[in-house]
Design an enzyme around this catalytic site. Structure first.
Site, PDB file in Angstrom:
ATOM      1  N   HIS A 259     115.633 -56.799  21.087  1.00 22.92           N
ATOM      2  CA  HIS A 259     116.958 -56.170  21.014  1.00 22.92           C
ATOM      3  C   HIS A 259     116.992 -54.893  21.848  1.00 22.92           C
ATOM      4  O   HIS A 259     117.907 -54.690  22.662  1.00 22.92           O
ATOM      5  CB  HIS A 259     117.284 -55.857  19.548  1.00 22.92           C
ATOM      6  CG  HIS A 259     118.614 -55.225  19.329  1.00 22.92           C
ATOM      7  ND1 HIS A 259     119.736 -55.936  18.965  1.00 22.92           N
ATOM      8  CD2 HIS A 259     119.028 -53.929  19.428  1.00 22.92           C
ATOM      9  CE1 HIS A 259     120.765 -55.122  18.842  1.00 22.92           C
ATOM     10  NE2 HIS A 259     120.359 -53.888  19.120  1.00 22.92           N
ATOM     11  N   GLU A 260     116.005 -54.035  21.661  1.00 24.06           N
ATOM     12  CA  GLU A 260     116.001 -52.764  22.394  1.00 24.06           C
ATOM     13  C   GLU A 260     115.740 -52.977  23.875  1.00 24.06           C
ATOM     14  O   GLU A 260     116.241 -52.204  24.713  1.00 24.06           O
ATOM     15  CB  GLU A 260     114.977 -51.793  21.784  1.00 24.06           C
ATOM     16  CG  GLU A 260     115.228 -51.440  20.327  1.00 24.06           C
ATOM     17  CD  GLU A 260     116.635 -50.926  20.051  1.00 24.06           C
ATOM     18  OE1 GLU A 260     117.264 -50.364  20.980  1.00 24.06           O
ATOM     19  OE2 GLU A 260     117.113 -51.091  18.910  1.00 24.06           O
ATOM     20  N   HIS A 263     119.039 -53.375  25.519  1.00 25.78           N
ATOM     21  CA  HIS A 263     119.693 -52.098  25.817  1.00 25.78           C
ATOM     22  C   HIS A 263     119.098 -51.460  27.071  1.00 25.78           C
ATOM     23  O   HIS A 263     119.830 -51.009  27.971  1.00 25.78           O
ATOM     24  CB  HIS A 263     119.528 -51.136  24.638  1.00 25.78           C
ATOM     25  CG  HIS A 263     120.434 -51.402  23.486  1.00 25.78           C
ATOM     26  ND1 HIS A 263     121.804 -51.460  23.596  1.00 25.78           N
ATOM     27  CD2 HIS A 263     120.169 -51.614  22.165  1.00 25.78           C
ATOM     28  CE1 HIS A 263     122.347 -51.688  22.410  1.00 25.78           C
ATOM     29  NE2 HIS A 263     121.372 -51.794  21.525  1.00 25.78           N
ATOM     30  N   GLU A 289     125.860 -53.513  23.098  1.00 20.95           N
ATOM     31  CA  GLU A 289     125.390 -54.418  22.047  1.00 20.95           C
ATOM     32  C   GLU A 289     125.480 -55.878  22.476  1.00 20.95           C
ATOM     33  O   GLU A 289     124.672 -56.709  22.043  1.00 20.95           O
ATOM     34  CB  GLU A 289     126.182 -54.191  20.757  1.00 20.95           C
ATOM     35  CG  GLU A 289     125.812 -52.924  20.025  1.00 20.95           C
ATOM     36  CD  GLU A 289     124.341 -52.864  19.632  1.00 20.95           C
ATOM     37  OE1 GLU A 289     123.780 -53.906  19.243  1.00 20.95           O
ATOM     38  OE2 GLU A 289     123.760 -51.776  19.733  1.00 20.95           O
TER      39      GLU A 289
END
Length: 494
Positions: A259-260, A263, A289
């Protein structure tokens, strides 16, 4: 061009200083000694004082009046600087500085209260933060005191030109289909088993690095550390990620990392010519997101990628409690009641966001006091998820956001999921060999499509225009809901 060049030169220094302030925040949440909290709060307040002075410099208004754009990029830069100047000029320097100080303190107080399972240690500080955020919202809303105006003024920081009423309408359309799907799943005869076993800290961390590499993370411009609440930080040539490790729950570490990485890859994928300008960052948190959720879910939890991941876990940890790659895929996507938003399955995740959205709107509006927040959270959670919150770290203390003043941030998670649903449908149509690469642990086909169609543009286009340009369709929650019903219908034999 002289006025435009002077405007850009001034902004370049402001962006560089802002990046330094962000690095201080990263340091606080990763490696800073715990005893340095008060000193860091003063440092952050000092940095914000300098930044606020630069953001409200009267010369900006003069330059804006005289600046003449030569192309669409120049026009967008002028528009964004004008927007930032207008917003910053409405906030008193005292308020900006005090918010920086108290939210820096608040993060440390929250982390300690969370570790101690003691919301009473944090709620007085949260009340101070909330009071300041209400003042900020009132200033941004030109003195308006209505609940909607106050919340929308804060929301605009994270998703420009989006109103809470629009988000509430999306949520109202999503909730019935999500709840119905969850009920079908929980009542299904076929129920995937949970993963059990012990998974050592160091081995998980190494595997997380391998997964980050699989999704194209540039280690020459990034690093990975541990944090209480995973986050990413930085841009241009330095974008860092964090993760966390729970030895009985490897998916926590793996998917927080992926997930990170989503980003960070967004920030690192922006056209390098935009560095130190308003174009050189993600255009909104909703679009941000969309990238992290696509990395984590549509690619990371796909049948293709979990097949590769299954074999990596077996290599590292030996035979798993799941017998094969198919069972492992179902286990990765298992739907089960749980407390933690960041660990929630795709079906229930947005229901967690809806809870937070409603509570923080009530907090900003003054309909809910911080003294009553724990009870309000627990009551709503029991209603929405059928579970009694067993401890504060699984309830009101689980998220870092309010401790650092991020009111208005939470709804962008679901908006990001909606954007991701639209982008995923377009990506799947245009990248037919995506799964072939994911099965080999290579997400390049997907990450390059996202870089070309979303990430490289930075803030050149407004959020909705960017997503609609990438997909060729109006934004709608329908692609996300259709994807969820199709995927989980197959897993649960519905």
């Amino acid at each position: 061009m002289k006025a435009f060049d002077e405007l850009l030169a001034h902004r370049r220094v402001t962006e560089a200083l802002s990046s330094v302030a962000e690095r201080l925040s990263w340091d606080q949440e990763t490696v800073m000694p715990r005893g340095a909290t008060e000193q860091r709060a003063e440092e952050m307040a000092a940095m914000e004082s300098v930044l606020h002075e630069r953001r409200t410099d009267p010369r900006i208004g003069e330059w804006l009046d005289r600046a003449e754009p030569q192309d669409d990029e120049d026009a967008r830069i002028i528009e964004l600087i004008g927007r930032d100047f207008s917003r910053a000029s409405k906030i008193p320097a005292r308020l900006a500085t005090e918010l920086a100080r108290i939210t820096s303190l608040g993060q440390g107080i929250w982390a300690s209260a969370r570790a101690n399972e003691a919301p009473e240690e944090f709620l007085p500080t949260l009340n101070e933060i909330l009071t300041l955020k209400r003042e900020e919202a009132s200033a941004l809303a030109d003195g308006a005191t209505g609940a909607t105006e106050l919340y929308d003024a804060l929301l605009d920081d994270y998703e420009p030109d989006t109103k809470s009423a629009d988000i509430a309408a999306i949520f109202d359309r999503m909730r019935p289909r999500l709840v119905a799907l969850r009920e079908e799943i929980l009542g299904a005869d076929h129920q995937p088993a949970a993963l059990t076993g012990a998974f050592s800290h160091d081995a998980q961390f190494r595997l997380a690095r391998t997964c980050a590499t699989a999704f194209g993370y540039d280690w020459s411009r990034g690093r990975m550390d541990l944090a209480v609440h995973p986050f990413s930080s930085g841009r241009w040539q330095d974008s860092r990620i964090t993760t966390r490790v729970v030895e009985a729950e490897p998916f926590n570490c793996i998917y927080s990392t992926i997930h990170e990485v989503g980003h960070s890859c967004y920030e690192l994928g922006i056209d390098s010519d935009y560095a130190f300008t308003p174009l050189g960052r993600g255009v909104s948190m909703g679009v941000h997101e969309s990238q992290s959720r696509m990395f984590e879910n549509q690619m990371g939890r796909s049948r293709a990628f979990t097949e590769w991941l299954y074999h990596r876990l077996v290599e590292i940890f030996g035979p798993l409690s799941t017998p094969d790659a198919t069972a492992f895929y179902e286990t990765v996507n298992r739907v089960a009641p749980g407390y933690i938003r960041t660990e929630a399955d795709e079906v229930q995740y947005n229901l967690h966001i809806m809870l937070r959205f409603d509570l923080e709107r009530d907090l900003i509006a003054g309909r809910l006091d911080t003294d009553d927040l724990t009870e309000a959270w627990n009551t709503r959670f029991q209603k929405d998820f059928g579970l009694a919150v067993d401890r504060p770290s699984n309830g009101v203390l689980q998220d870092v956001h309010w401790s650092v003043g991020l009111f208005g941030y939470f709804p962008t998670y679901t908006l990001g999921n909606v954007y991701a649903g639209c982008l995923n449908r377009a990506m799947r149509a245009e990248v037919p060999d995506l799964d072939a690469g994911l099965t080999r642990g290579d997400a390049t086909a997907g990450t390059e499509w996202l870089r070309e169609n979303v990430q490289r543009h930075g803030a050149l286009l407004p959020p909705r225009a960017l997503v609609e340009q990438a997909t060729g369709e109006p934004i709608s929650e329908v692609p996300l809901l259709d994807y969820l019903e199709r995927k989980f219908g197959e897993i649960y034999r519905l």
